[in-house]
Design a protein around this motif. Structure first.
Motif, PDB file in Angstrom:
ATOM      1  N   LYS A 109     -38.760  28.128  10.043  1.00  0.00           N
ATOM      2  CA  LYS A 109     -38.964  26.715  10.334  1.00  0.00           C
ATOM      3  C   LYS A 109     -37.617  26.083  10.675  1.00  0.00           C
ATOM      4  O   LYS A 109     -36.640  26.282   9.968  1.00  0.00           O
ATOM      5  CB  LYS A 109     -39.585  26.017   9.140  1.00  0.00           C
ATOM      6  CG  LYS A 109     -41.000  26.464   8.868  1.00  0.00           C
ATOM      7  CD  LYS A 109     -41.585  25.666   7.746  1.00  0.00           C
ATOM      8  CE  LYS A 109     -43.014  26.107   7.484  1.00  0.00           C
ATOM      9  NZ  LYS A 109     -43.589  25.363   6.384  1.00  0.00           N
ATOM     10  N   ILE A 110     -37.580  25.341  11.772  1.00  0.00           N
ATOM     11  CA  ILE A 110     -36.350  24.675  12.210  1.00  0.00           C
ATOM     12  C   ILE A 110     -36.472  23.205  11.855  1.00  0.00           C
ATOM     13  O   ILE A 110     -37.473  22.559  12.179  1.00  0.00           O
ATOM     14  CB  ILE A 110     -36.141  24.842  13.732  1.00  0.00           C
ATOM     15  CG1 ILE A 110     -36.015  26.318  14.074  1.00  0.00           C
ATOM     16  CG2 ILE A 110     -34.921  24.067  14.186  1.00  0.00           C
ATOM     17  CD1 ILE A 110     -35.917  26.593  15.545  1.00  0.00           C
ATOM     18  N   ARG A 111     -35.486  22.691  11.208  1.00  0.00           N
ATOM     19  CA  ARG A 111     -35.513  21.277  10.856  1.00  0.00           C
ATOM     20  C   ARG A 111     -34.391  20.563  11.608  1.00  0.00           C
ATOM     21  O   ARG A 111     -33.341  21.138  11.911  1.00  0.00           O
ATOM     22  CB  ARG A 111     -35.378  21.081   9.365  1.00  0.00           C
ATOM     23  CG  ARG A 111     -34.113  21.612   8.808  1.00  0.00           C
ATOM     24  CD  ARG A 111     -34.089  21.474   7.304  1.00  0.00           C
ATOM     25  NE  ARG A 111     -32.905  22.180   6.855  1.00  0.00           N
ATOM     26  CZ  ARG A 111     -32.093  21.754   5.933  1.00  0.00           C
ATOM     27  NH1 ARG A 111     -32.357  20.627   5.315  1.00  0.00           N
ATOM     28  NH2 ARG A 111     -31.046  22.440   5.589  1.00  0.00           N
ATOM     29  N   ALA A 112     -34.594  19.322  11.928  1.00  0.00           N
ATOM     30  CA  ALA A 112     -33.611  18.528  12.670  1.00  0.00           C
ATOM     31  C   ALA A 112     -32.454  18.162  11.769  1.00  0.00           C
ATOM     32  O   ALA A 112     -32.634  17.887  10.582  1.00  0.00           O
ATOM     33  CB  ALA A 112     -34.268  17.275  13.221  1.00  0.00           C
ATOM     34  N   LEU A 113     -31.261  18.165  12.359  1.00  0.00           N
ATOM     35  CA  LEU A 113     -30.077  17.770  11.610  1.00  0.00           C
ATOM     36  C   LEU A 113     -30.027  16.254  11.495  1.00  0.00           C
ATOM     37  O   LEU A 113     -30.452  15.529  12.409  1.00  0.00           O
ATOM     38  CB  LEU A 113     -28.815  18.272  12.306  1.00  0.00           C
ATOM     39  CG  LEU A 113     -28.637  19.781  12.387  1.00  0.00           C
ATOM     40  CD1 LEU A 113     -27.418  20.104  13.228  1.00  0.00           C
ATOM     41  CD2 LEU A 113     -28.493  20.379  11.011  1.00  0.00           C
ATOM     42  N   PRO A 114     -29.517  15.764  10.391  1.00  0.00           N
ATOM     43  CA  PRO A 114     -29.409  14.306  10.285  1.00  0.00           C
ATOM     44  C   PRO A 114     -28.388  13.788  11.298  1.00  0.00           C
ATOM     45  O   PRO A 114     -27.438  14.482  11.644  1.00  0.00           O
ATOM     46  CB  PRO A 114     -28.932  14.094   8.847  1.00  0.00           C
ATOM     47  CG  PRO A 114     -28.286  15.380   8.454  1.00  0.00           C
ATOM     48  CD  PRO A 114     -28.998  16.445   9.222  1.00  0.00           C
ATOM     49  N   PRO A 115     -28.551  12.554  11.817  1.00  0.00           N
ATOM     50  CA  PRO A 115     -27.604  12.018  12.804  1.00  0.00           C
ATOM     51  C   PRO A 115     -26.221  11.880  12.188  1.00  0.00           C
ATOM     52  O   PRO A 115     -26.063  11.497  11.035  1.00  0.00           O
ATOM     53  CB  PRO A 115     -28.186  10.667  13.198  1.00  0.00           C
ATOM     54  CG  PRO A 115     -29.128  10.307  12.100  1.00  0.00           C
ATOM     55  CD  PRO A 115     -29.601  11.584  11.485  1.00  0.00           C
TER      56      PRO A 115
END
Length: 159
Positions: A30-36
């Protein structure tokens, strides 16, 4: 006979071929988005004031003393020049460039260029204009301003 020999030598079996081994299953990632990321701080926060500058005041360049004398001598020929444009359909302008001998006041290497929106000059008009601007010589101009007179002069004539 040939067919029987081929059939007798044939190794025919009814068994299915062996099954291929099952493919291994791969784990699901599962790929999760990096925080800005926060913006970097500004390197400069205030503008610097402009340094006051001095004012440069310059007078308009003075035209050489021979220019006004030259214009007057060409303007004195305007009566004869107007005869060259008798019957012209519309008014116009032309640039006259010539070389003036500073010792004698003689004119040579004359070039005429019609400026827009004028019509092109006819050969008869060119001959007339060249003759009027060539004679008489520019004697007083040559004698009074021989040192500062340039090789070529140019003047715009309106008609």
């Amino acid at each position: 006979l040939l067919v029987l020999i081929c059939v007798s030598r044939c190794n025919c079996t009814t068994e299915p071929p062996p099954a291929a081994p099952p493919l291994p299953t791969l784990p699901v990632i599962k790929i999760r988005a990096l925080p800005p990321q926060p913006r970097p701080p500004a390197t400069h926060t205030k503008k610097t004031a402009l340094a006051p500058r001095g004012r440069y005041v310059a007078d308009a360049p003075k035209e050489p003393p021979w220019v006004e004398a030259f214009r007057l001598q060409v303007a004195a020929r305007s009566g004869r020049l107007s005869q060259c444009f008798a019957g012209a359909a519309k008014p116009g302008a032309l640039r006259w460039t010539a070389a003036i001998n500073p010792d004698t006041g003689a004119v040579s290497d004359q070039r005429l260029e019609a400026l827009p929106p004028s019509d092109e000059l006819t050969p008869a008009q060119e001959v007339c204009i060249v003759q009027v601007l060539r004679t008489p010589r520019y004697q007083s101009l040559a004698s009074a301003h021989a040192q500062s007179l340039p090789d070529n002069v140019s003047l715009v004539l309106e008609f």
